[in-house]
Design a protein around this motif. Structure first.
Motif, mmCIF file in Angstrom:
data_model
loop_
_atom_site.group_PDB
_atom_site.id
_atom_site.type_symbol
_atom_site.label_atom_id
_atom_site.label_comp_id
_atom_site.label_asym_id
_atom_site.label_seq_id
_atom_site.Cartn_x
_atom_site.Cartn_y
_atom_site.Cartn_z
ATOM 1 N N MET A 19 0.833 -1.200 0.000
ATOM 2 C CA MET A 19 0.000 0.000 0.000
ATOM 3 C C MET A 19 0.863 1.243 0.000
ATOM 4 N N ASN A 20 0.430 2.258 -0.752
ATOM 5 C CA ASN A 20 1.096 3.558 -0.742
ATOM 6 C C ASN A 20 0.106 4.583 -0.223
ATOM 7 N N ASP A 21 0.276 4.975 1.047
ATOM 8 C CA ASP A 21 -0.619 5.974 1.628
ATOM 9 C C ASP A 21 0.159 7.129 2.250
ATOM 10 N N LYS A 22 1.425 7.253 1.853
ATOM 11 C CA LYS A 22 2.288 8.289 2.420
ATOM 12 C C LYS A 22 2.386 9.527 1.541
ATOM 13 N N CYS A 23 1.979 9.390 0.282
ATOM 14 C CA CYS A 23 2.121 10.494 -0.669
ATOM 15 C C CYS A 23 0.926 10.506 -1.616
ATOM 16 N N ALA A 24 0.475 11.706 -1.984
ATOM 17 C CA ALA A 24 -0.691 11.826 -2.866
ATOM 18 C C ALA A 24 -0.384 11.430 -4.302
ATOM 19 N N ALA A 25 0.905 11.447 -4.683
ATOM 20 C CA ALA A 25 1.267 11.079 -6.055
ATOM 21 C C ALA A 25 0.823 9.640 -6.337
ATOM 22 N N GLY A 26 0.200 9.438 -7.489
ATOM 23 C CA GLY A 26 -0.266 8.107 -7.853
ATOM 24 C C GLY A 26 -1.639 7.781 -7.309
ATOM 25 N N THR A 27 -2.368 8.790 -6.816
ATOM 26 C CA THR A 27 -3.703 8.577 -6.263
ATOM 27 C C THR A 27 -4.723 9.478 -6.965
ATOM 28 N N GLY A 28 -5.969 9.345 -6.559
ATOM 29 C CA GLY A 28 -7.010 10.198 -7.113
ATOM 30 C C GLY A 28 -6.783 11.665 -6.799
ATOM 31 N N ARG A 29 -6.193 11.931 -5.630
ATOM 32 C CA ARG A 29 -5.905 13.307 -5.257
ATOM 33 C C ARG A 29 -4.942 13.950 -6.252
ATOM 34 N N PHE A 30 -3.960 13.192 -6.697
ATOM 35 C CA PHE A 30 -2.990 13.665 -7.691
ATOM 36 C C PHE A 30 -3.719 14.069 -8.977
ATOM 37 N N LEU A 31 -4.654 13.238 -9.418
ATOM 38 C CA LEU A 31 -5.412 13.543 -10.633
ATOM 39 C C LEU A 31 -6.289 14.774 -10.446
ATOM 40 N N GLU A 32 -6.842 14.944 -9.256
ATOM 41 C CA GLU A 32 -7.659 16.131 -8.978
ATOM 42 C C GLU A 32 -6.833 17.409 -9.093
ATOM 43 N N VAL A 33 -5.615 17.384 -8.548
ATOM 44 C CA VAL A 33 -4.724 18.541 -8.619
ATOM 45 C C VAL A 33 -4.387 18.854 -10.074
ATOM 46 N N MET A 34 -4.068 17.817 -10.844
ATOM 47 C CA MET A 34 -3.709 18.013 -12.244
ATOM 48 C C MET A 34 -4.919 18.500 -13.061
ATOM 49 N N SER A 35 -6.089 17.991 -12.735
ATOM 50 C CA SER A 35 -7.314 18.409 -13.411
ATOM 51 C C SER A 35 -7.540 19.911 -13.227
ATOM 52 N N ARG A 36 -7.293 20.390 -12.021
ATOM 53 C CA ARG A 36 -7.478 21.818 -11.735
ATOM 54 C C ARG A 36 -6.479 22.676 -12.500
ATOM 55 N N ILE A 37 -5.233 22.245 -12.530
ATOM 56 C CA ILE A 37 -4.198 23.001 -13.245
ATOM 57 C C ILE A 37 -4.511 23.074 -14.741
ATOM 58 N N LEU A 38 -4.928 21.951 -15.286
ATOM 59 C CA LEU A 38 -5.181 21.849 -16.727
ATOM 60 C C LEU A 38 -6.525 22.441 -17.135
ATOM 61 N N GLU A 39 -7.383 22.693 -16.131
ATOM 62 C CA GLU A 39 -8.742 23.172 -16.401
ATOM 63 C C GLU A 39 -9.503 22.189 -17.288
ATOM 64 N N VAL A 40 -9.299 20.922 -16.985
ATOM 65 C CA VAL A 40 -9.986 19.827 -17.678
ATOM 66 C C VAL A 40 -10.658 18.975 -16.608
ATOM 67 N N GLY A 41 -11.956 18.708 -16.760
ATOM 68 C CA GLY A 41 -12.676 17.924 -15.760
ATOM 69 C C GLY A 41 -12.137 16.508 -15.647
ATOM 70 N N LEU A 42 -12.241 15.936 -14.465
ATOM 71 C CA LEU A 42 -11.775 14.560 -14.264
ATOM 72 C C LEU A 42 -12.454 13.596 -15.231
#
Length: 270
Positions: A121-144
């Protein structure tokens, strides 16, 4: 016999109601997780769909990040046990589970009976998780929900090499500023998420069939990237967000059956 499983994650709350440990009669998903009114609302939604009340539930099991805070639950079980049970119930050929949620990613290996033999399990960092995609979605202004379509149009995936969400954010901004197409950036982001998931798979030991669950499994771009890196087909669990809640409902049924057997044996002995 009616049992309920509730999976309380960091980003969403899920509930499943089972009849006699076999028939799914109601499911509910809300995109708000622990620390909010989400868990109570998702329970109410599932009960309303089933036309039942909480008092009619023979057992309620909670799992997920916020499982110990759910007052309605009679028991709590780990995410690993519940995701294993839920995925195996839906796809009995499952041997390797890749579950990527809002705040963690996990890989679970099963034997032919559905028992857990290994997990990472990787629960120490947001990279590689849904949270990472949410951050990138906001930057790109593209919906998930749009990212998969962009990914399918990519001609040359960009390289997203940073292992930290904060650094990856800066990296993506630089790529956009240099004129790299959004489609290629998104494909690169998906490939980055896939790389982290596949690293866990190789640690656990890859074995077919591979099944993906969790909210991120709804993103076909990530599924394709994982499939390409593993060089094999990756199945997606039916309604992948509810597998943990489904597993919890199945365990609730099994635990209730155990309790009834103990009561029966006690009466015989008395």
């Amino acid at each position: 016999m009616y049992t309920m499983g509730v999976d309380i994650g960091s980003a969403s709350s899920k509930a499943v109601i089972l009849k006699d440990g076999k028939e799914i009669i109601a499911t509910a998903v809300l995109q708000v997780g622990t620390g909010t009114t989400g868990p109570k609302k998702v329970i109410d939604n599932a009960l309303a769909k089933a036309g039942l009340t909480l008092d009619e539930m023979d057992n309620v099991v909670a799992t997920g990040y916020g499982r110990f805070m759910l007052e309605e639950a009679n028991q709590q079980f780990s995410e690993i046990s519940c995701h294993a049970k839920g995925n195996f119930f839906q796809i009995p050929s499952t041997r390797t589970i890749i579950d990527i949620g809002g705040q963690d990613a996990k890989v679970i290996k099963l034997d032919s009976k559905g028992s857990v033999t290994q997990f990472f399990m990787n629960d120490k960092c947001a990279a590689g998780t849904g949270r990472f995609l949410e951050v990138m979605s906001r930057i790109l202004e593209v919906g998930l929900d749009e990212m998969e379509a962009y990914d399918s149009r990519a001609l040359e995936p960009a390289t997203v090499s940073s292992t930290c969400t904060v650094f990856a954010e800066s990296e993506v901004i630089s790529q956009l500023a240099s004129g790299i197409a959004v489609e290629n950036v998104i494909a690169g982001i998906h490939r980055s998420v896939a790389s982290k998931a596949c690293a866990l798979v190789y640690r656990a030991g890859l074995e077919d069939d591979v099944v993906m669950s969790g909210g991120v499994a709804q993103n076909g771009g990530v599924v394709r990237a994982i499939s390409k890196q593993l060089n094999r087909h990756v199945n997606v669990a039916p309604n992948p967000q509810i597998t943990g809640a489904l597993g919890a409902a199945l365990i609730a049924y099994e635990e209730n059956i155990k309790g009834l057997k103990i009561q029966k044996e006690k009466k015989i002995n008395d």
